[in-house]
Write a protein that holds these residues in place. Sequence first.
Motif, PDB file in Angstrom:
ATOM      1  N   GLY A  24       0.819  -1.210   0.000  1.00 24.92           N
ATOM      2  CA  GLY A  24       0.000   0.000   0.000  1.00 24.92           C
ATOM      3  C   GLY A  24       0.852   1.259   0.000  1.00 24.92           C
ATOM      4  O   GLY A  24       2.067   1.208   0.167  1.00 24.92           O
ATOM      5  N   GLY A  59       2.594   3.703   1.497  1.00 25.31           N
ATOM      6  CA  GLY A  59       3.112   3.944   2.848  1.00 25.31           C
ATOM      7  C   GLY A  59       3.665   5.344   2.998  1.00 25.31           C
ATOM      8  O   GLY A  59       3.948   5.794   4.111  1.00 25.31           O
ATOM      9  N   ASP A  76       8.760   5.942   7.791  1.00 25.45           N
ATOM     10  CA  ASP A  76       8.428   7.272   8.314  1.00 25.45           C
ATOM     11  C   ASP A  76       7.493   8.057   7.400  1.00 25.45           C
ATOM     12  O   ASP A  76       7.121   9.184   7.704  1.00 25.45           O
ATOM     13  N   GLY A  77       7.163   7.467   6.255  1.00 24.19           N
ATOM     14  CA  GLY A  77       6.247   8.152   5.342  1.00 24.19           C
ATOM     15  C   GLY A  77       6.883   9.294   4.566  1.00 24.19           C
ATOM     16  O   GLY A  77       6.204  10.025   3.856  1.00 24.19           O
TER      17      GLY A  77
HETATM   18  P1  AMP Z   1       9.071   1.141  -3.016  1.00 23.95           P
HETATM   19  O1  AMP Z   1      10.305   0.353  -2.737  1.00 23.95           O
HETATM   20  O2  AMP Z   1       9.281   2.634  -2.985  1.00 23.95           O
HETATM   21  O3  AMP Z   1       8.344   0.692  -4.233  1.00 23.95           O
HETATM   22  O4  AMP Z   1       8.106   0.860  -1.769  1.00 23.95           O
HETATM   23  C1  AMP Z   1       7.703  -0.399  -1.345  1.00 23.95           C
HETATM   24  C2  AMP Z   1       6.722  -0.252  -0.212  1.00 23.95           C
HETATM   25  O5  AMP Z   1       7.333   0.359   0.912  1.00 23.95           O
HETATM   26  C3  AMP Z   1       5.499   0.597  -0.550  1.00 23.95           C
HETATM   27  O6  AMP Z   1       4.413   0.068   0.158  1.00 23.95           O
HETATM   28  C4  AMP Z   1       5.906   1.949  -0.002  1.00 23.95           C
HETATM   29  O7  AMP Z   1       4.792   2.761   0.281  1.00 23.95           O
HETATM   30  C5  AMP Z   1       6.641   1.560   1.273  1.00 23.95           C
HETATM   31  N1  AMP Z   1       7.609   2.583   1.681  1.00 23.95           N
HETATM   32  C6  AMP Z   1       8.757   2.901   1.053  1.00 23.95           C
HETATM   33  N2  AMP Z   1       9.395   3.872   1.725  1.00 23.95           N
HETATM   34  C7  AMP Z   1       8.644   4.205   2.794  1.00 23.95           C
HETATM   35  C8  AMP Z   1       8.761   5.137   3.860  1.00 23.95           C
HETATM   36  N3  AMP Z   1       9.806   5.942   3.969  1.00 23.95           N
HETATM   37  N4  AMP Z   1       7.767   5.168   4.766  1.00 23.95           N
HETATM   38  C9  AMP Z   1       6.707   4.358   4.667  1.00 23.95           C
HETATM   39  N5  AMP Z   1       6.536   3.451   3.701  1.00 23.95           N
HETATM   40  C10 AMP Z   1       7.488   3.365   2.768  1.00 23.95           C
END
Ligand code: AMP
Length: 490
Positions: free
Chosen positions: A86, A88, A121-122
């Motif tokens: 989702g 995040g 941390d979003g």
């Molecule tokens: P990504 O590697 O950017 O495709 O992200 C994979 C998952 O990790 C997705 O669900 C993102 O929303 C979540 N995510 C990545 N970085 C963060 C962060 N700093 N804080 C919260 N969720 C994250």
Amino acid sequence: MKPMNRSSYAGLPERFFARVNPTPVAEPHLLRFNHALALELALDIGDLDPRALAGIFSGNVVPQGAEPIAMAYAGHQFGHFVPQLGDGRAILLTDAIDRAGVRRDIQLKGSGRTPYSRGGDGRAALGPVLREYLVSEAMYALGIATTRSLAAVTTGEPVFREEALPGAILTRVAASFVRVGTFQYYGARDDADAVRRLADYVIERHFPQAKTEQNPYLALLREVTGAQASLIASWMHVGFIHGVMNTDNMAVSGETIDFGPCAFMDVYDPAAVFSSIDQQGRYAYGNQPHAAVWNLARFAETLLPIIDTSAERAVELAGEVLATFSTRFADLSLAGVRRKLGLSACEEGDAALAEDLLDAMHRNQADFTLTFRRLCDAAEPEAADADVRVLFVNPRDYDEWASRWRARLARDVLDPRQRAAAMRRVNPAYIPRNHRIQQVIDAAIDGQDFGPFAELSTVLSQPYEQREGFDTYAEAPQAGERVLQTFCGT
Ligand code: AMP
Ligand code: MG
């Protein structure tokens, strides 16, 4: 400024998303706003002053009418299924009908925690935001289907990774943010009703022609398969390596999405990998078509229950569609490489001619982009091969190939000058080379200097047109400048 609307996605049942507002940041500052894109989206906000824009695109001010949501999705990450990922750190603010009548999603990335954040941390760091801004806009200028970048702001707050880094938020725009992983979220929960609703939503939005087919869900699979074959072929033609082709990073619309550790190759190598986390080379340059088919198979699995009530029949039908990827990809690949080599008609030996060039480039560590760009010059009547030869460790390998190429060109109908011009429209002079992006990021972080970011953006906005003063941007990195590893955006 006119009020925003609720995104159409927020009109789906509540189990498709979580309602969540962006978390305000300390000191939003507008780094960049894409006025051309704002115009295209008819947003009527381009006239706001930078402070007001920073307020909106940091999430500090939620425009009237917007109903921010985080989307639910799952995904296979490097082959391992994670049932809940989702958004995040991303929040879908609204969508807008653009001037061409297409609905486009507008999303903040790095705008704070959501119910899907797990341990994160979003937030997003400035480096990855600049990288995504540059590369997504470069892809657009190259003519490749991609999400776009509307705005970048700094937050005035640090984010903590291995070290403290300046925080930033990217506003990105997509045909939609529905991913293969979005379908998997409901497939994994045996929620066939949700899969059907999502499929109907995607058909309505991206592939309305599928509605008229006898089996619309099978048609959906066919459309998505075709869109991916076309997308991956277009990546391969410019030497792009996505880096994290997990199913949650594959948009069903067929746009390039999630520019984490992506990179453009300098030296041609089918096994090229830049991502620090891709240790097995799962998403290496040459593996991208295979990774795409693998993802499409996961997509097909989620659709089986709505493709046919007989599981056996559904598998058979979906299998037939998936099998079309490889011929489709091969056809597009060859058509593209013909254009790159300046061949207008089709001849039997063209695929071998192209493969032999790539083999020679690989053996000779030739720069991918420079080789093809300099071939454009070599196609002119007063052709000189010297500039291409020097890119090869053993220039004779090039000479041998070039004599076959010239013999082939002699049988082709195009006028040499027209041919060279046509080649320059498909072989870019400028790509977002890794070392250039790194220099931009270093200047921004170490010296708060955003001049290099602005200049590189300008260079990349017209990648096919060699312009005065920008010669060094076309060059390959010097030995000491090479950036061989890129990192995820987290
Ligand atoms: P990504 O590697 O950017 O495709 O992200 C994979 C998952 O990790 C997705 O669900 C993102 O929303 C979540 N995510 C990545 N970085 C963060 C962060 N700093 N804080 C919260 N969720 C994250
Ligand atoms: Mg992602």
